[in-house]
Design a protein around this motif. Structure first.
Motif, PDB file in Angstrom:
ATOM      1  N   VAL A  96       0.834  -1.200   0.132  1.00 41.48           N
ATOM      2  CA  VAL A  96       0.093  -0.032  -0.090  1.00 41.48           C
ATOM      3  C   VAL A  96       0.866   1.101  -0.018  1.00 41.48           C
ATOM      4  CG1 VAL A  96      -1.784   1.278   1.080  1.00 41.48           C
ATOM      5  CG2 VAL A  96      -1.744  -1.112   1.184  1.00 41.48           C
ATOM      6  N   GLY A  97       0.922   1.878  -1.102  1.00 39.53           N
ATOM      7  CA  GLY A  97       1.860   2.947  -1.162  1.00 39.53           C
ATOM      8  C   GLY A  97       1.819   3.728  -2.498  1.00 39.53           C
ATOM      9  N   GLU A  98       2.191   5.138  -2.682  1.00 38.68           N
ATOM     10  CA  GLU A  98       2.808   5.588  -1.712  1.00 38.68           C
ATOM     11  C   GLU A  98       1.712   6.532  -0.858  1.00 38.68           C
ATOM     12  OE1 GLU A  98       5.871   8.819  -2.531  1.00 38.68           O
ATOM     13  OE2 GLU A  98       5.318   7.784  -4.489  1.00 38.68           O
ATOM     14  N   ILE A  99       1.872   6.404   0.603  1.00 37.60           N
ATOM     15  CA  ILE A  99       0.831   7.000   1.253  1.00 37.60           C
ATOM     16  C   ILE A  99       1.525   7.945   2.415  1.00 37.60           C
ATOM     17  CG2 ILE A  99      -0.877   5.422   1.051  1.00 37.60           C
ATOM     18  CD1 ILE A  99      -0.290   3.968   3.808  1.00 37.60           C
ATOM     19  N   GLY A 100       0.982   8.747   3.114  1.00 35.56           N
ATOM     20  CA  GLY A 100       1.520   9.518   3.994  1.00 35.56           C
ATOM     21  C   GLY A 100       0.977  10.879   4.323  1.00 35.56           C
ATOM     22  N   LEU A 101       1.945  11.718   4.635  1.00 32.61           N
ATOM     23  CA  LEU A 101       1.695  13.140   4.905  1.00 32.61           C
ATOM     24  C   LEU A 101       2.791  14.007   4.204  1.00 32.61           C
ATOM     25  CD1 LEU A 101       1.405  12.756   8.698  1.00 32.61           C
ATOM     26  CD2 LEU A 101      -0.636  13.034   7.022  1.00 32.61           C
ATOM     27  N   ASP A 102       2.323  15.010   3.607  1.00 30.54           N
ATOM     28  CA  ASP A 102       3.211  15.921   2.802  1.00 30.54           C
ATOM     29  C   ASP A 102       2.645  17.419   3.139  1.00 30.54           C
ATOM     30  OD1 ASP A 102       4.230  17.774   0.980  1.00 30.54           O
ATOM     31  OD2 ASP A 102       4.732  15.985  -0.420  1.00 30.54           O
ATOM     32  N   TRP A 123      -6.040  -0.692   6.121  1.00 33.68           N
ATOM     33  CA  TRP A 123      -6.073  -1.460   4.867  1.00 33.68           C
ATOM     34  C   TRP A 123      -4.891  -2.385   4.636  1.00 33.68           C
ATOM     35  CZ3 TRP A 123      -8.842   2.866   1.561  1.00 33.68           C
ATOM     36  CH2 TRP A 123     -10.184   2.883   1.845  1.00 33.68           C
ATOM     37  N   ALA A 124      -3.750  -1.768   4.903  1.00 33.61           N
ATOM     38  CA  ALA A 124      -2.465  -2.658   4.826  1.00 33.61           C
ATOM     39  C   ALA A 124      -2.414  -3.811   5.727  1.00 33.61           C
ATOM     40  CB  ALA A 124      -1.250  -1.581   4.840  1.00 33.61           C
ATOM     41  N   LEU A 125      -2.886  -3.319   6.983  1.00 34.45           N
ATOM     42  CA  LEU A 125      -2.947  -4.382   8.037  1.00 34.45           C
ATOM     43  C   LEU A 125      -4.067  -5.499   7.683  1.00 34.45           C
ATOM     44  CD1 LEU A 125      -2.622  -2.055  11.167  1.00 34.45           C
ATOM     45  CD2 LEU A 125      -0.938  -4.065  10.389  1.00 34.45           C
ATOM     46  N   HIS A 126      -5.002  -5.118   7.113  1.00 33.60           N
ATOM     47  CA  HIS A 126      -6.190  -6.035   6.895  1.00 33.60           C
ATOM     48  C   HIS A 126      -5.711  -7.007   5.686  1.00 33.60           C
ATOM     49  CE1 HIS A 126     -10.063  -7.561   6.124  1.00 33.60           C
ATOM     50  NE2 HIS A 126     -10.055  -7.297   4.790  1.00 33.60           N
ATOM     51  N   PHE A 127      -5.010  -6.676   4.593  1.00 30.83           N
ATOM     52  CA  PHE A 127      -4.523  -7.225   3.531  1.00 30.83           C
ATOM     53  C   PHE A 127      -3.268  -7.784   3.798  1.00 30.83           C
ATOM     54  CE2 PHE A 127      -7.970  -4.633   1.607  1.00 30.83           C
ATOM     55  CZ  PHE A 127      -8.914  -5.485   1.063  1.00 30.83           C
ATOM     56  N   ASP A 128      -2.574  -7.681   4.895  1.00 31.39           N
ATOM     57  CA  ASP A 128      -1.420  -8.114   5.277  1.00 31.39           C
ATOM     58  C   ASP A 128      -0.398  -7.496   4.195  1.00 31.39           C
ATOM     59  OD1 ASP A 128       0.739  -9.309   6.565  1.00 31.39           O
ATOM     60  OD2 ASP A 128       0.375 -11.407   5.647  1.00 31.39           O
ATOM     61  N   LEU A 129      -0.141  -6.440   3.988  1.00 29.97           N
ATOM     62  CA  LEU A 129       0.672  -5.904   3.155  1.00 29.97           C
ATOM     63  C   LEU A 129       1.888  -4.671   3.741  1.00 29.97           C
ATOM     64  CD1 LEU A 129      -1.626  -5.163  -0.120  1.00 29.97           C
ATOM     65  CD2 LEU A 129       0.143  -6.729  -0.139  1.00 29.97           C
ATOM     66  N   HIS A 149      -0.391   2.713  15.012  1.00 30.40           N
ATOM     67  CA  HIS A 149      -0.869   1.370  14.248  1.00 30.40           C
ATOM     68  C   HIS A 149       0.064   0.255  14.707  1.00 30.40           C
ATOM     69  CE1 HIS A 149      -4.522   3.310  12.245  1.00 30.40           C
ATOM     70  NE2 HIS A 149      -3.570   4.168  12.120  1.00 30.40           N
ATOM     71  N   GLN A 150       1.203   0.251  15.109  1.00 27.33           N
ATOM     72  CA  GLN A 150       2.145  -0.638  14.981  1.00 27.33           C
ATOM     73  C   GLN A 150       1.659  -1.647  15.993  1.00 27.33           C
ATOM     74  OE1 GLN A 150       3.795  -2.956  13.982  1.00 27.33           O
ATOM     75  NE2 GLN A 150       5.567  -1.896  13.302  1.00 27.33           N
ATOM     76  N   ASN A 151       1.090  -2.627  15.613  1.00 32.17           N
ATOM     77  CA  ASN A 151       0.692  -3.912  16.565  1.00 32.17           C
ATOM     78  C   ASN A 151       1.671  -4.955  16.330  1.00 32.17           C
ATOM     79  OD1 ASN A 151       0.112  -4.710  14.056  1.00 32.17           O
ATOM     80  ND2 ASN A 151      -2.177  -5.013  14.493  1.00 32.17           N
ATOM     81  N   GLY A 152       2.740  -4.811  15.897  1.00 36.42           N
ATOM     82  CA  GLY A 152       3.769  -5.902  15.770  1.00 36.42           C
ATOM     83  C   GLY A 152       3.669  -6.458  14.328  1.00 36.42           C
TER      84      GLY A 152
END
Ligand SMILES: [Zn+2]
Length: 258
Positions: A96-102, A123-129, A149-152
């Motif tokens: 999933v990219g590129e995503i973020g803040l600008d 969504w990245a977590l959901h789709f394991d990406l 969001h870091q859950n390991g």
């Protein structure tokens, strides 16, 4: 550089109009230079078709991502985000990219940028990406969103990393990788001093082609074959061989995108 070396360009916009005339030569030159894979970050719906066409043309070496770039976030992001979610559920993407803040170009849609970033991480977590992160004038804010969001299970790259030692350490402690490109070679860059103290196990290479060409190509169009200049500079800084840089960064990239 020797010809057995295998490199991965983890971030290149080879589907950009800048390459429309000579993309086959660009790919061929890069492969000759040792580049075995090209990861294509998405920007928005307008540029998506060109990206997917290129992936189809080179299915074993070009890998598309899906996502909405923060600079493409406008007042109404409903349709754009819906499209990202639907695509992710329909087809396999590399990340999933590129995503973020600008916050460099435009801060008027700051709220929407946050919303899009949070949503796409979920969504990245959901789709394991993995996620590929773009951050400009926003590194602390970006790191704090990722930390939330870091859950390991969240993994990915801070693309075009060009910040200080403290931020590099924070990113590493989050289990993330630093995407290093042409800025490493720039005169007066502080990045070599920062990278010196970061373990190779947290570094991947990229070009961000057609942007940010390394020395000696500044001011020209960047291309994936120039990644060898970044690898050579990295080798010099870390006092290891270019082969070793290639071996470790390629293994890192394969691990992230597997
Ligand atoms: Zn990019």
């Amino acid at each position: 550089m020797n010809y057995h070396m295998e490199l991965i360009d983890t971030h290149c916009h080879l589907y950009a109009p800048e390459f429309a005339e000579d993309i086959d030569n660009i790919i061929q030159r890069a492969r000759f230079a040792g580049v075995v894979r090209f990861y294509l970050p998405a920007i928005d719906m307008e540029s998506e078709k060109d990206m997917l066409d290129l992936e189809k043309r080179y299915p074993d070496i070009c890998f598309a991502m899906q996502g909405l770039h923060p600079s493409s976030v406008k007042a109404d992001i409903k349709d754009a985000l819906k499209h990202v979610e639907e695509s992710l559920s329909q087809k396999k993407f590399a990340a999933v990219g590129e995503i973020g803040l600008d916050f460099y170009w435009d801060r008027s849609f700051e709220k929407e940028q946050y919303r899009a970033f949070h949503q796409q991480i979920e969504w990245a977590l959901h789709f394991d990406l993995p996620i590929v992160i773009h951050s400009r004038d926003s590194i602390e804010q970006t790191i704090s969103v990722v930390r939330k969001h870091q859950n390991g299970k969240l993994r990915g790259i801070f693309h075009c990393f060009n910040e200080g030692e403290h931020q590099a350490d924070e990113i590493v402690s989050l289990g993330f990788y630093l995407g290093i490109g042409g800025t490493l070679t720039y005169k007066n860059s502080k990045l070599p001093g920062v990278i010196k103290n970061i373990g190779m196990e947290n570094i991947v290479l990229e070009t961000d082609a057609p942007y940010l060409p390394p020395v000696p190509f500044r001011g020209k169009r960047n291309e994936s074959s120039y990644i060898v200049y970044v690898a050579e500079k990295m080798a010099e800084i870390k006092e290891i061989s270019p082969d070793e840089v290639a071996r470790i960064t390629t293994a890192n990239a394969l691990k992230i995108f597997s």
